[in-house]
Design an enzyme around this catalytic site. Structure first.
Site, mmCIF file in Angstrom:
data_model
loop_
_atom_site.group_PDB
_atom_site.id
_atom_site.type_symbol
_atom_site.label_atom_id
_atom_site.label_comp_id
_atom_site.label_asym_id
_atom_site.label_seq_id
_atom_site.Cartn_x
_atom_site.Cartn_y
_atom_site.Cartn_z
ATOM 1 N N ASP A 114 0.845 -1.197 0.000
ATOM 2 C CA ASP A 114 0.000 0.000 0.000
ATOM 3 C C ASP A 114 0.878 1.244 0.000
ATOM 4 O O ASP A 114 0.401 2.360 0.225
ATOM 5 C CB ASP A 114 -0.944 0.006 1.220
ATOM 6 C CG ASP A 114 -0.190 -0.027 2.549
ATOM 7 O OD1 ASP A 114 0.964 -0.506 2.594
ATOM 8 O OD2 ASP A 114 -0.751 0.435 3.554
ATOM 9 N N ASP B 60 9.300 4.690 -3.640
ATOM 10 C CA ASP B 60 9.507 3.264 -3.370
ATOM 11 C C ASP B 60 9.593 2.362 -4.596
ATOM 12 O O ASP B 60 10.036 1.220 -4.484
ATOM 13 C CB ASP B 60 8.353 2.731 -2.497
ATOM 14 C CG ASP B 60 8.443 3.201 -1.057
ATOM 15 O OD1 ASP B 60 9.536 3.605 -0.644
ATOM 16 O OD2 ASP B 60 7.414 3.175 -0.368
ATOM 17 N N TRP C 179 -2.669 -1.685 12.333
ATOM 18 C CA TRP C 179 -1.290 -1.207 12.178
ATOM 19 C C TRP C 179 -1.168 -0.129 13.268
ATOM 20 O O TRP C 179 -1.869 0.893 13.172
ATOM 21 C CB TRP C 179 -1.132 -0.481 10.874
ATOM 22 C CG TRP C 179 -0.863 -1.156 9.571
ATOM 23 C CD1 TRP C 179 0.046 -0.734 8.648
ATOM 24 C CD2 TRP C 179 -1.504 -2.288 8.964
ATOM 25 N NE1 TRP C 179 0.010 -1.544 7.531
ATOM 26 C CE2 TRP C 179 -0.931 -2.508 7.705
ATOM 27 C CE3 TRP C 179 -2.520 -3.173 9.383
ATOM 28 C CZ2 TRP C 179 -1.313 -3.539 6.865
ATOM 29 C CZ3 TRP C 179 -2.905 -4.200 8.541
ATOM 30 C CH2 TRP C 179 -2.305 -4.376 7.306
ATOM 31 N N TYR D 118 1.052 2.602 14.819
ATOM 32 C CA TYR D 118 2.286 3.362 14.685
ATOM 33 C C TYR D 118 2.219 4.602 15.571
ATOM 34 O O TYR D 118 1.560 5.579 15.227
ATOM 35 C CB TYR D 118 2.493 3.787 13.224
ATOM 36 C CG TYR D 118 2.733 2.657 12.244
ATOM 37 C CD1 TYR D 118 3.238 1.427 12.656
ATOM 38 C CD2 TYR D 118 2.474 2.820 10.887
ATOM 39 C CE1 TYR D 118 3.473 0.393 11.761
ATOM 40 C CE2 TYR D 118 2.706 1.791 9.978
ATOM 41 C CZ TYR D 118 3.212 0.588 10.426
ATOM 42 O OH TYR D 118 3.444 -0.428 9.522
ATOM 43 N N ARG E 90 3.011 8.026 16.653
ATOM 44 C CA ARG E 90 3.563 9.089 15.796
ATOM 45 C C ARG E 90 2.942 10.432 16.149
ATOM 46 O O ARG E 90 1.815 10.483 16.632
ATOM 47 C CB ARG E 90 3.228 8.746 14.342
ATOM 48 C CG ARG E 90 4.257 9.239 13.360
ATOM 49 C CD ARG E 90 4.100 8.567 12.026
ATOM 50 N NE ARG E 90 4.753 7.256 11.975
ATOM 51 C CZ ARG E 90 4.800 6.499 10.899
ATOM 52 N NH1 ARG E 90 4.224 6.897 9.779
ATOM 53 N NH2 ARG E 90 5.412 5.327 10.908
ATOM 54 N N LYS F 231 0.031 -4.864 14.080
ATOM 55 C CA LYS F 231 1.254 -4.782 13.288
ATOM 56 C C LYS F 231 2.071 -3.655 13.890
ATOM 57 O O LYS F 231 1.615 -2.500 13.935
ATOM 58 C CB LYS F 231 0.868 -4.495 11.845
ATOM 59 C CG LYS F 231 2.036 -4.416 10.929
ATOM 60 C CD LYS F 231 1.580 -4.245 9.498
ATOM 61 C CE LYS F 231 2.801 -3.953 8.672
ATOM 62 N NZ LYS F 231 2.522 -3.505 7.348
ATOM 63 N N ILE F 232 3.250 -3.999 14.383
ATOM 64 C CA ILE F 232 4.067 -3.008 15.102
ATOM 65 C C ILE F 232 5.511 -3.091 14.615
ATOM 66 O O ILE F 232 5.910 -4.070 13.988
ATOM 67 C CB ILE F 232 4.018 -3.243 16.640
ATOM 68 C CG1 ILE F 232 4.411 -4.691 16.989
ATOM 69 C CG2 ILE F 232 2.664 -2.874 17.208
ATOM 70 C CD1 ILE F 232 4.477 -4.983 18.490
ATOM 71 N N SER G 3 6.240 -5.024 11.417
ATOM 72 C CA SER G 3 6.212 -4.196 10.225
ATOM 73 C C SER G 3 7.625 -4.123 9.653
ATOM 74 O O SER G 3 8.585 -3.925 10.391
ATOM 75 C CB SER G 3 5.733 -2.816 10.675
ATOM 76 O OG SER G 3 5.695 -1.971 9.590
ATOM 77 N N GLY G 4 7.742 -4.282 8.342
ATOM 78 C CA GLY G 4 9.066 -4.446 7.731
ATOM 79 C C GLY G 4 9.976 -3.239 7.794
ATOM 80 O O GLY G 4 11.116 -3.318 8.249
ATOM 81 N N ARG H 246 8.539 -3.576 1.374
ATOM 82 C CA ARG H 246 9.723 -3.152 0.621
ATOM 83 C C ARG H 246 10.876 -4.138 0.692
ATOM 84 O O ARG H 246 11.582 -4.313 -0.305
ATOM 85 C CB ARG H 246 10.171 -1.766 1.123
ATOM 86 C CG ARG H 246 9.223 -0.676 0.698
ATOM 87 C CD ARG H 246 9.445 0.600 1.465
ATOM 88 N NE ARG H 246 8.980 0.504 2.842
ATOM 89 C CZ ARG H 246 9.063 1.478 3.742
ATOM 90 N NH1 ARG H 246 9.634 2.617 3.417
ATOM 91 N NH2 ARG H 246 8.584 1.325 4.952
#
Ligand code: FBP
Length: 261
Positions: A22, A32, A142, A144, A146, A175-176, A200-201, A230
């Site tokens: 995404d 990307d 997800w 995050y 922030r 997802k962290i 998360s990658g 990625r």
């Protein structure tokens, strides 16, 4: 006890590798993508040939490229571009019902914990959990941390807080980001309770070994798996990396952890 709504996305050992794509919305194509991975079909082919546990798309890509029941689908039902500045907020752009009609067996939603707009995302996610569970599909958060209030988003106390927020608000999986070592990540996994934890990658690491070591630490900590983008589809040989990831996630291979300096 409720059955595990994530089961469609889990391999025989209860672990999972999701392929996320995404970033075209979140980061923009020039940040990307290259000639190959700008084409969503390239990612579908990696997902299928690499036997990933599921694909993660926004609804537009899913509608046009999802190959049907050959691989499970999660639709991210909120999202934002990186064009606005200021405190982050990501609003819902697709309903749970729409996602299901496109073929999704799960929905994903990003919450920027700590943002001044956190309450908007918590409220939207609350309604999404209700809808998703009505249809017996998982709602994956997800999370995050922030915004100006968050000084460092990968310190263990912030990551474990993110994991716990997921459990508290009804996410089937969170997802962290990785904390950097298995011991502190294990605290995050325990904080998430029965909610599955996915790492998360992040941006592609220059050396495969570094990414594989992170993945090994995450699995050693007791996580369910990875939701990665990625590092896989920017790799010159994505299927080769996929095999190495499967060795760690599904076949229990472990890499020596290098102590943090
Ligand atoms: P990557 O493995 O490429 O980091 O993808 C994981 C992901 O959560 C994507 O689903 C999402 O587009 C991206 O990271 C968000 O990244 P950012 O940290 O810039 O918000």
């Amino acid at each position: 006890m409720a059955s595990d709504r994530m089961k469609k996305f889990l391999g025989p050992n209860g672990k999972s590798i999701l392929l996320a794509y995404d970033q075209g919305l979140e980061h923009g194509p020039s940040a990307d993508f290259n000639e190959k991975n700008v084409d969503p079909q390239y990612i579908v082919d990696i997902g299928l040939k690499g036997n990933f546990s599921g694909l993660v798309f926004q609804k537009g890509v899913a509608e046009k490229y999802y190959p049907g029941g050959k691989i499970p689908l999660i639709i991210k039902i909120n999202g934002k571009s990186n064009l606005p500045k200021g405190e982050p907020v990501s609003r819902q752009v697709c309903t749970v019902e729409e996602a299901i009609s496109i073929g999704a067996s799960g929905v994903g939603y990003t919450i920027y914990a700590g943002s001044e707009h956190e309450s908007i995302m918590l409220a939207e996610f609350g309604a999404i959990v209700r809808d998703a569970h009505k249809h017996d599909i998982p709602a994956i958060a997800w999370i995050y941390p922030r915004g100006v209030a968050i000084k460092n988003d990968i310190v263990p106390e912030i990551i474990s807080y993110a994991a716990r927020i997921g459990l508290e608000i009804g996410a089937d999986a969170v997802k962290i980001k990785y904390t950097g070592d298995p011991k502190t990540f294990n605290w995050a996994v325990r904080s998430a309770g029965k909610a599955h934890v996915f790492m998360s990658g992040g941006p592609k690491t220059p050396m495969d070994e570094d990414f594989l070591r992170q993945v090994s630490g995450v699995m050693e900590a007791g996580a369910t798996g990875l939701a990665v983008g990625r590092n896989v589809w920017q790799h010159p040989e994505p299927l080769k990396l996929a095999e190495q990831l499967k060795d760690v996630v599904f076949r229990g291979k472990r890499l020596l952890q290098v102590p943090a300096k």
